[in-house]
Motif scaffolding. Structure first.
Motif, PDB file in Angstrom:
ATOM      1  N   UNK A 213       0.736  -1.226  -0.059  1.00 35.19           N
ATOM      2  CA  UNK A 213       0.232   0.131  -0.061  1.00 35.19           C
ATOM      3  C   UNK A 213       0.793   1.298   0.113  1.00 35.19           C
ATOM      4  N   UNK A 214       0.463   2.182  -0.700  1.00 37.57           N
ATOM      5  CA  UNK A 214       1.038   3.805  -0.481  1.00 37.57           C
ATOM      6  C   UNK A 214      -0.052   4.459  -0.850  1.00 37.57           C
ATOM      7  N   UNK A 215       0.291   5.756  -0.241  1.00 37.51           N
ATOM      8  CA  UNK A 215      -0.587   6.805  -0.132  1.00 37.51           C
ATOM      9  C   UNK A 215       0.063   8.113  -0.937  1.00 37.51           C
ATOM     10  N   UNK A 216      -1.152   8.445  -2.103  1.00 41.35           N
ATOM     11  CA  UNK A 216      -0.486   9.348  -3.074  1.00 41.35           C
ATOM     12  C   UNK A 216      -0.839  10.853  -2.561  1.00 41.35           C
ATOM     13  N   UNK A 279       7.046  13.317  -4.595  1.00 39.87           N
ATOM     14  CA  UNK A 279       6.215  14.339  -4.890  1.00 39.87           C
ATOM     15  C   UNK A 279       4.592  13.499  -4.992  1.00 39.87           C
ATOM     16  N   UNK A 280       4.676  12.320  -4.885  1.00 37.16           N
ATOM     17  CA  UNK A 280       3.598  11.525  -4.693  1.00 37.16           C
ATOM     18  C   UNK A 280       2.477  11.443  -5.847  1.00 37.16           C
ATOM     19  N   UNK A 281       3.300  11.694  -6.964  1.00 41.34           N
ATOM     20  CA  UNK A 281       2.499  11.535  -8.291  1.00 41.34           C
ATOM     21  C   UNK A 281       3.049  10.418  -9.292  1.00 41.34           C
ATOM     22  N   UNK A 282       3.893   9.326  -8.750  1.00 41.40           N
ATOM     23  CA  UNK A 282       4.329   8.686  -9.637  1.00 41.40           C
ATOM     24  C   UNK A 282       4.907   7.219  -8.980  1.00 41.40           C
ATOM     25  N   UNK A 283       4.179   6.125  -9.421  1.00 46.97           N
ATOM     26  CA  UNK A 283       4.304   4.834  -8.647  1.00 46.97           C
ATOM     27  C   UNK A 283       5.361   3.996  -9.477  1.00 46.97           C
ATOM     28  N   UNK A 320      15.647  12.423  -3.900  1.00 54.97           N
ATOM     29  CA  UNK A 320      16.373  12.482  -5.193  1.00 54.97           C
ATOM     30  C   UNK A 320      15.679  11.789  -6.287  1.00 54.97           C
ATOM     31  N   UNK A 321      14.656  10.884  -5.847  1.00 57.43           N
ATOM     32  CA  UNK A 321      13.917  10.330  -7.048  1.00 57.43           C
ATOM     33  C   UNK A 321      14.998   9.005  -7.375  1.00 57.43           C
TER      34      UNK A 321
END
Length: 362
Positions: A213-216, A279-283, A320-321
């Motif tokens: 599970x992850x929260x965006x 940023x919570x916008x890429x999985x 850093x991504x």
């Protein structure tokens, strides 16, 4: 033991600085360096060998590329950490290290890594989270073939004060707006627990084998499901005529409903290692020996491959991504950690402990 597929940032104020002598993981640098475990670094979770208490936590300093193999043992009089380091979570100046086969949670100070206490008497614990009301929650398989549970832990005394029965083989869990969401990896449900009453108030159906599970950024939960794996009657292999494919699903917390389910193309590869960027916008996830990136705004399952390889464990650095991945090397000797840029360029690799399975960013 890391993940169930039918097989076996920190915001605390720094009150003081404690330094440790760390030896470089770069063979070209022989001198020792000192820095704090609260510096800009990454903790690496090393499972160890099943049945042997040689699990460990390593530390990698991103700025200097210095490395320390066993920060728990070195700061606790060479004490062994335990059997199978399953996961680790930060909360309120402490790390909670879940030891699956030792049936305990070891609690350490986040600056010194010295032990502060132990939660004992658990049964196959998997993952831990904490709430702001002084309680922690840990998923437990309990006994294979029976329903699992979530144990409620008093964070002042490190004792279990309640157990909550959930679905089969519960895995990852997260808290959002006073609700605890539990992925029941042994069936096709998500248990929703009210953290005020510590009671299950809803059970949601999802694809078979939900485990991660992850929260965006939009306060939506993404669920990675492994699918249902069925073995042949003689246990000689997987029966693909009965095995179901995994999926990536999006749960809206506004209407408490699964609004999208993206099923993977084949039932012969299990999706795993779900992670999300800062940023919570890429999985990011692994599937068919590749690493994929999936924008949360996508209307179909992404086919964008970042790396032509998968990992035993993987997480994306929220700062850093960069992609941190690991190879368990057959559980024989030390495993390997790899660091890749967001574009997929290999930046570094080095040896860690036995079976590195996860990363916690400082």
């Amino acid at each position: 033991m890391k993940r169930f597929v039918l097989r076996g940032f920190y915001t605390a104020a720094l009150l003081f600085t404690s330094t440790f002598a760390l030896t470089s993981c770069d063979s070209s640098a022989d001198e020792e360096a000192t820095f704090s475990l609260t510096d800009n670094g990454v903790f690496i979770l090393n499972e160890g060998n099943f049945g042997t208490p040689n699990g460990s936590v390593s530390y990698y300093h991103k700025g200097t590329e210095q490395f320390e193999l066993d920060v728990f043992g070195k700061n606790n009089d060479d004490q062994l950490l335990g059997d199978v380091v399953q996961s680790m979570k930060y909360f309120d100046g402490r790390f909670f290290i879940v030891l699956n086969n030792s049936n305990k949670i070891e609690i350490v100070d986040h600056e010194t890594f010295k032990s502060e206490g132990v939660v004992q008497g658990l049964q196959q614990p998997r993952y831990f989270v904490a709430s702001t009301n002084g309680k922690g929650y840990v998923t437990e398989w309990v006994t294979y073939g029976s329903r699992g549970r979530v144990s409620v832990i008093d964070l002042a005394t490190y004792t279990v004060i309640k157990t909550i029965q959930v679905g089969f083989m519960p895995e990852q869990l997260l808290i959002s707006n006073g609700k605890l969401y539990v992925a029941n990896g042994g069936d096709n449900t998500l248990s929703v627990i009210n953290t005020a009453t510590d009671a299950v108030e809803n059970t949601l159906q999802v694809t078979n084998g939900p485990s991660e599970l992850v929260l965006d950024k939009n306060n939506q939960i993404w669920i990675l499901s492994a699918g249902k794996v069925v073995y042949k009657d003689d246990w000689s292999g997987i029966d693909y005529t009965k095995t179901t494919p995994g999926a990536l699903s999006r749960l809206s917390l506004t209407n408490m409903a699964v609004e999208a389910t993206y099923t993977v193309p084949s039932n012969q590869s299990i999706p795993k290692n779900l992670s999300i960027n800062g940023a919570g916008d890429k999985l990011y996830f692994n599937y068919q020996d590749k690493t994929y990136v999936h924008p949360i705004a996508a209307s179909a399952l992404s086919t964008t491959v970042v790396l032509n390889r998968s990992f035993y464990g993987m997480e994306v650095d929220p700062e850093t991504g960069n992609i941190f991945g690991s190879d368990e090397n057959g559980f024989s000797g030390d495993g390997t950690v790899f660091i890749y840029s967001p574009a997929g360029t290999k930046l570094k690799e080095f040896k860690a402990g036995i079976a590195p399975n996860g990363f916690v960013f400082n």
